[in-house]
Design a protein around this motif. Structure first.
Motif, mmCIF file in Angstrom:
data_model
loop_
_atom_site.group_PDB
_atom_site.id
_atom_site.type_symbol
_atom_site.label_atom_id
_atom_site.label_comp_id
_atom_site.label_asym_id
_atom_site.label_seq_id
_atom_site.Cartn_x
_atom_site.Cartn_y
_atom_site.Cartn_z
ATOM 1 N N GLY A 9 0.788 -1.218 0.000
ATOM 2 C CA GLY A 9 0.000 0.000 0.000
ATOM 3 C C GLY A 9 0.823 1.272 0.000
ATOM 4 N N VAL A 10 1.951 1.276 -0.691
ATOM 5 C CA VAL A 10 2.852 2.423 -0.654
ATOM 6 C C VAL A 10 2.337 3.554 -1.546
ATOM 7 N N LYS A 11 2.224 4.723 -0.949
ATOM 8 C CA LYS A 11 1.835 5.926 -1.666
ATOM 9 C C LYS A 11 2.921 6.980 -1.477
ATOM 10 N N LYS A 12 3.001 7.868 -2.460
ATOM 11 C CA LYS A 12 3.929 8.991 -2.338
ATOM 12 C C LYS A 12 3.292 10.225 -2.942
ATOM 13 N N SER A 13 3.255 11.295 -2.141
ATOM 14 C CA SER A 13 2.705 12.574 -2.579
ATOM 15 C C SER A 13 3.749 13.658 -2.417
ATOM 16 N N TYR A 14 3.632 14.679 -3.246
ATOM 17 C CA TYR A 14 4.484 15.855 -3.154
ATOM 18 C C TYR A 14 3.607 17.096 -3.089
ATOM 19 N N GLY A 15 4.175 18.162 -2.575
ATOM 20 C CA GLY A 15 3.430 19.411 -2.472
ATOM 21 C C GLY A 15 2.843 19.585 -1.089
ATOM 22 N N GLY A 16 1.867 20.452 -0.991
ATOM 23 C CA GLY A 16 1.266 20.776 0.292
ATOM 24 C C GLY A 16 1.458 22.243 0.593
ATOM 25 N N SER A 19 0.675 24.858 -2.217
ATOM 26 C CA SER A 19 0.613 24.083 -3.459
ATOM 27 C C SER A 19 -0.265 22.862 -3.255
ATOM 28 N N PRO A 20 -1.063 22.486 -4.266
ATOM 29 C CA PRO A 20 -1.875 21.272 -4.129
ATOM 30 C C PRO A 20 -1.001 20.037 -4.057
ATOM 31 N N ARG A 21 -1.395 19.059 -3.239
ATOM 32 C CA ARG A 21 -0.645 17.818 -3.140
ATOM 33 C C ARG A 21 -0.908 16.962 -4.377
ATOM 34 N N VAL A 22 0.140 16.401 -4.893
ATOM 35 C CA VAL A 22 0.054 15.540 -6.072
ATOM 36 C C VAL A 22 0.520 14.153 -5.676
#
Length: 239
Positions: A9-16, A19-22
């Motif tokens: 179940g690995v997820k990775k997001s950038y931003g925040g 800036s909107p998280r992607v």
């Protein structure tokens, strides 16, 4: 066969913040076992580099779990992550990243200098043995500039093997080589896999090379496509 690495179940997001998280990786689930030789394919922007960085403990996932040889990595501090990386993982890149001021032999021993600050006579013997194994014994004292591109990549490969890793992550290891040299380097990886049982995960855009791997894994828009990996967890559609 023994588990080498498992992602659940690995997820990775950038931003925040402003800036909107992607979300780049959407619930990746996979397992690698001892002795596998697998190719990871996907178009640019599919998340291959992000996934490889997480597997190499160079980045941390936003969610999910990563286990290496049964050891959970969540919550480990930088020192513990570095120790785990040095113990179990080896890296080969498209560009060899050899240090120009050092000989081939010294470059092979660099992981030991970095990990323990010194090398023993036994370490030096192992480095020399590895160079001999890939046909570079007579080039051990040469600096990288004195070696061909294929020879430099062979040095990089045996450098990755110096610590006897359970898993080698290879990011486009033949992408900077001509076809004949690429074939020779790829054959060397196969040979090391067969003889030592080292697990290899190879990122490549070359379908011809990927066809020589018993296992092909495709990543598209941050999701693994059905191919024998553990099923990725359901997630909202991403880019």
């Amino acid at each position: 066969m023994a588990e080498v690495m498992t992602l659940q179940g690995v997820k990775k997001s950038y931003g925040g913040g402003k800036s909107p998280r992607v979300e780049v990786l959407h619930g990746i689930g996979l397992q690698l076992v001892e002795g596998e030789f697998a190719a990871l394919l996907g178009p640019s922007g599919s998340g291959k580099s992000t996934l490889l960085n997480i597997m190499g403990l160079l980045e941390t996932p936003t969610a999910g779990e990563l286990h290496i040889a049964g050891t959970a990595t969540a919550g480990l501090d930088d020192a513990a992550r570095t120790a785990l990386r040095n113990r179990y993982l080896g890296f080969v890149f498209q560009f060899h990243h050899l240090l120009p001021a050092f000989s081939a032999l010294e470059n092979v021993m660099m992981p030991l200098f970095a990990g323990q600050g010194r090398v023993t006579s036994q370490d030096r013997q192992r480095a020399a043995m590895l160079l001999q194994r890939v046909g570079l014994a007579e080039h051990a004292a040469k600096q990288p500039v004195q070696l061909s591109g294929g020879q430099q990549q062979r040095v990089a490969i045996v450098r990755a093997l110096m610590n006897r890793p359970r898993l080698v992550l290879a990011d486009e290891p033949t992408g900077n080589l001509d076809t004949q040299t690429a074939n020779e380097v790829f054959a060397l990886l196969h040979e090391l896999n067969r003889e030592d049982g080292t697990t290899f995960l190879i990122v490549t855009h070359d379908q011809r090379l990927a066809d020589g791997c018993p296992r092909q894994i495709r990543l598209l828009d941050g999701r693994l496509q059905p191919d024998g990996w553990l099923s990725p967890a359901p997630s909202a559609s991403g880019r």
